[in-house]
Enzyme design. Structure first.
Site, PDB file in Angstrom:
ATOM      1  N   ASP A 198      81.163 -25.685  39.551  1.00  0.00           N
ATOM      2  CA  ASP A 198      81.511 -24.632  40.494  1.00  0.00           C
ATOM      3  C   ASP A 198      80.227 -23.987  41.003  1.00  0.00           C
ATOM      4  O   ASP A 198      79.344 -23.640  40.212  1.00  0.00           O
ATOM      5  CB  ASP A 198      82.379 -23.583  39.805  1.00  0.00           C
ATOM      6  CG  ASP A 198      82.875 -22.520  40.771  1.00  0.00           C
ATOM      7  OD1 ASP A 198      83.751 -22.839  41.591  1.00  0.00           O
ATOM      8  OD2 ASP A 198      82.371 -21.384  40.706  1.00  0.00           O
TER       9      ASP A 198
ATOM     10  N   ASP B 160      79.637 -25.005  54.653  1.00  0.00           N
ATOM     11  CA  ASP B 160      80.128 -26.389  54.667  1.00  0.00           C
ATOM     12  C   ASP B 160      78.974 -27.389  54.556  1.00  0.00           C
ATOM     13  O   ASP B 160      79.067 -28.378  53.833  1.00  0.00           O
ATOM     14  CB  ASP B 160      80.944 -26.667  55.927  1.00  0.00           C
ATOM     15  CG  ASP B 160      82.299 -25.979  55.913  1.00  0.00           C
ATOM     16  OD1 ASP B 160      82.728 -25.516  54.839  1.00  0.00           O
ATOM     17  OD2 ASP B 160      82.924 -25.911  56.990  1.00  0.00           O
TER      18      ASP B 160
ATOM     19  N   GLU C 218      84.667 -24.721  46.462  1.00  0.00           N
ATOM     20  CA  GLU C 218      83.310 -25.053  46.032  1.00  0.00           C
ATOM     21  C   GLU C 218      83.288 -25.699  44.648  1.00  0.00           C
ATOM     22  O   GLU C 218      82.313 -25.599  43.927  1.00  0.00           O
ATOM     23  CB  GLU C 218      82.430 -23.800  46.061  1.00  0.00           C
ATOM     24  CG  GLU C 218      82.765 -22.748  45.040  1.00  0.00           C
ATOM     25  CD  GLU C 218      83.924 -21.821  45.423  1.00  0.00           C
ATOM     26  OE1 GLU C 218      84.200 -20.911  44.631  1.00  0.00           O
ATOM     27  OE2 GLU C 218      84.561 -22.005  46.475  1.00  0.00           O
TER      28      GLU C 218
ATOM     29  N   ASN D 241      78.884 -17.928  52.115  1.00  0.00           N
ATOM     30  CA  ASN D 241      79.735 -17.937  53.316  1.00  0.00           C
ATOM     31  C   ASN D 241      79.668 -16.605  54.060  1.00  0.00           C
ATOM     32  O   ASN D 241      79.573 -16.565  55.288  1.00  0.00           O
ATOM     33  CB  ASN D 241      81.181 -18.252  52.958  1.00  0.00           C
ATOM     34  CG  ASN D 241      81.457 -19.737  52.881  1.00  0.00           C
ATOM     35  OD1 ASN D 241      80.722 -20.549  53.419  1.00  0.00           O
ATOM     36  ND2 ASN D 241      82.520 -20.082  52.199  1.00  0.00           N
TER      37      ASN D 241
END
Length: 157
Positions: free
Chosen positions: A24, A41, A67, A32
């Site tokens: 993770d 992305d 993620e 973000n």
């Protein structure tokens, strides 16, 4: 009477070990929020490429959502899986991603599990270990406690 010889990792002979890493990205929401979803992305694609470049050819890297990534490791015992997980953690931490004017520093937390149990149990064990790594401060590797080795075969009727 047939006698089974135990392998060093505790799996009965003839039963190949299988490990799973659950990875993770630490604080990905911040990436973000700060840089935008398009950059996030691209960072995930770059991370996937880095993972693919640092696992064994027999391993499979899969993005499982958001993620999070899973590395499936057939034939790997817990010690091997932990070694690979730590190598991945370091490779991600030590080389920032070249995105925009400033390099993006990324860290990951990794949960490791191994055993001849159902895929759902293996993923659950890795998830528990991942949350333990997060509680310890992130950017770390934590292994799940080994389970009793049970066959993946269906039980006899």
């Amino acid at each position: 009477a047939r006698q089974e010889r135990a392998l060093p990792d505790g799996a009965p002979q003839g039963e190949s070990p299988f490990a799973l890493l659950l990875i993770d990205v630490d604080r990905f929401k911040d990436i973000n929020d700060r840089l935008g979803h398009a950059v996030g992305d691209v960072a995930l694609r770059m991370l996937a490429e880095r993972l693919l470049g640092h696992v064994r050819t027999s391993d499979m890297v899969v993005r499982v959502g958001g993620e999070e990534f899973v590395v499936l490791m057939p034939g790997a015992d817990l010690r091997t899986a932990e070694t690979v997980a730590e190598r991945l953690r370091v490779v991600i931490e030590e080389k920032p991603f070249a995105l925009g004017p400033e390099p993006l520093h990324v860290t990951v937390s990794i949960g490791v599990a191994e055993g001849a149990v159902s895929p759902a149990e293996l993923l659950k064990d890795a998830d528990t270990a991942l949350y333990a790594a997060k509680r310890k401060g992130r950017n770390g590797v934590t292994a799940a406690a080994p389970r009793d080795h049970r066959s993946l075969a269906a039980p006899a009727a």
